[in-house]
Write a protein that holds these residues in place. Structure first.
Motif, PDB file in Angstrom:
ATOM      1  N   ALA A  37     100.830  42.242  46.914  1.00 16.01           N
ATOM      2  CA  ALA A  37     100.902  41.882  48.330  1.00 16.01           C
ATOM      3  C   ALA A  37      99.520  41.667  48.923  1.00 16.01           C
ATOM      4  CB  ALA A  37     101.656  42.966  49.106  1.00 16.01           C
ATOM      5  N   HIS A  41      98.380  38.726  51.542  1.00 13.59           N
ATOM      6  CA  HIS A  41      97.801  39.187  52.807  1.00 13.59           C
ATOM      7  C   HIS A  41      96.496  38.431  53.077  1.00 13.59           C
ATOM      8  CE1 HIS A  41      95.670  42.903  54.849  1.00 13.59           C
ATOM      9  NE2 HIS A  41      95.728  41.870  55.658  1.00 13.59           N
ATOM     10  N   HIS A  69     102.650  34.999  59.754  1.00 11.88           N
ATOM     11  CA  HIS A  69     104.028  35.392  59.418  1.00 11.88           C
ATOM     12  C   HIS A  69     104.670  34.399  58.453  1.00 11.88           C
ATOM     13  CE1 HIS A  69     108.330  36.192  59.932  1.00 11.88           C
ATOM     14  NE2 HIS A  69     108.460  34.906  60.227  1.00 11.88           N
ATOM     15  N   TYR A  72     102.726  34.363  54.919  1.00 10.18           N
ATOM     16  CA  TYR A  72     102.873  35.609  54.175  1.00 10.18           C
ATOM     17  C   TYR A  72     104.302  35.779  53.667  1.00 10.18           C
ATOM     18  CZ  TYR A  72     102.780  40.597  53.046  1.00 10.18           C
ATOM     19  OH  TYR A  72     102.875  41.806  52.389  1.00 10.18           O
ATOM     20  N   THR A  73     105.268  35.623  54.566  1.00  5.32           N
ATOM     21  CA  THR A  73     106.663  35.820  54.147  1.00  5.32           C
ATOM     22  C   THR A  73     107.082  34.760  53.135  1.00  5.32           C
ATOM     23  OG1 THR A  73     107.439  34.574  56.094  1.00  5.32           O
ATOM     24  CG2 THR A  73     107.355  36.974  56.272  1.00  5.32           C
ATOM     25  N   GLU A 102     105.609  45.627  52.976  1.00  2.47           N
ATOM     26  CA  GLU A 102     105.923  45.832  54.396  1.00  2.47           C
ATOM     27  C   GLU A 102     104.683  46.198  55.206  1.00  2.47           C
ATOM     28  OE1 GLU A 102     109.044  48.676  54.708  1.00  2.47           O
ATOM     29  OE2 GLU A 102     110.455  47.500  53.493  1.00  2.47           O
ATOM     30  N   ARG A 104     101.535  45.610  54.580  1.00  4.27           N
ATOM     31  CA  ARG A 104     100.552  44.537  54.673  1.00  4.27           C
ATOM     32  C   ARG A 104     101.002  43.423  55.616  1.00  4.27           C
ATOM     33  NH1 ARG A 104      96.174  44.818  51.492  1.00  4.27           N
ATOM     34  NH2 ARG A 104      96.167  46.521  49.966  1.00  4.27           N
ATOM     35  N   TYR A 105     102.289  43.289  55.800  1.00  2.00           N
ATOM     36  CA  TYR A 105     102.771  42.350  56.812  1.00  2.00           C
ATOM     37  C   TYR A 105     102.331  42.819  58.200  1.00  2.00           C
ATOM     38  CZ  TYR A 105     105.822  39.929  60.049  1.00  2.00           C
ATOM     39  OH  TYR A 105     106.299  39.188  61.116  1.00  2.00           O
TER      40      TYR A 105
END
Length: 265
Positions: A37, A41, A69, A72-73, A102, A104-105
């Motif tokens: 992740a 990120h 968002h 990343y997603t 989660e 790092r989001y």
């Protein structure tokens, strides 16, 4: 293009110097890497920050965080489709792979918003790239150092002294690992490709929402930097890939394909 004839980069050279066998597994054998992740990120933060700067800082903050968002997603979902078992994902510290995705989001969304506010308040003066007339963002370079073609992308170049034609190079960091060799290479590349003075460099530290102390690069010579690229290039062409097993193996994305790796290291 074979690995022997490819242009070199800072990341290739530092990876080879740290562990030649990891370089071999990743870049010669093409072992599929385990997802992490932290990589998504960093990429999403850079993209959002670049878009903000290219808009001449006119975008709304929520538009910039929306970009983080979306990227990343998107990258995480694509990686999950390839490796749905998050226990196999790399993660730092005490976190599981799923927890790290989660956190790092949330962290990245906060860091992106903080960068927009920092940029508004400090208004860093981006250098104007003379060939395009655009802001010096993600500057692509290809230069010869130590008899080796070296390529890369500089996150930002700032106007340090317009009269003296002096700029400062800046790298945006979402993690803790900082490379002086990277900044030094960028300084040398800017002098060589654009003919400008580069005496100082720094990092924007997203974890802290601030700049690092300046790094002096005025005494860094082309010969000094070129030697590291030449040594790495010679090692690769000779088929010399020395392993360096140790603590860092726990953060290696191709350790699952490595005969030297032990989870207890």
């Amino acid at each position: 293009m074979s690995i022997e004839s490819q242009p070199r980069s800072v990341s290739q050279t530092e990876q080879y110097e740290k562990c030649g066998w990891r370089f071999y597994l990743q870049r010669v054998e093409r072992v599929p890497p385990r997802p992490a992740a932290w990589s998504f990120h960093g990429t999403a933060f850079h993209s959002a920050a670049e878009a903000w700067e290219r808009s001449s800082r006119t975008m709304e903050a929520d538009e910039v965080t929306d970009l983080f968002h979306e990227q990343y997603t998107g990258m995480v979902n694509e990686a999950l489709a390839e490796e749905p078992n998050t226990d196999r994902w790399l993660a730092a510290g005490r976190y599981t792979g799923g927890e790290d995705i989660e956190r790092r989001y949330v962290l990245g969304m906060d860091q992106t918003a903080a960068y927009v506010e920092w940029s508004k308040a400090n208004r860093p003066a981006l250098w104007t790239e003379p060939n395009t007339g655009g802001p010096a963002l993600e500057l692509s370079f290809m230069v010869e150092l130590g008899g080796v073609k070296v390529r890369g992308f500089i996150d930002q170049a700032l106007e340090e002294d317009e009269v003296e034609d002096e700029v400062r190079v800046r790298d945006l960091k979402t993690g803790t690992m900082k490379s002086k060799f990277q900044l030094q290479t960028y300084a040398v590349a800017m002098r060589k490709q654009w003919g400008v003075k580069v005496n100082r460099a720094d990092w924007y530290l997203a974890r802290d929402g601030r700049l690092s102390r300046p790094v002096k690069v005025d005494q860094v010579s082309e010969d000094e930097i070129g030697q590291r690229f030449a040594d790495m290039d010679a090692g690769v062409k000779a088929g010399n890939f020395p392993a360096n097993p140790g603590f860092d193996c726990n953060f290696c994305d191709v350790s699952h394909g490595c005969i030297f790796f032990s989870p207890k290291t």
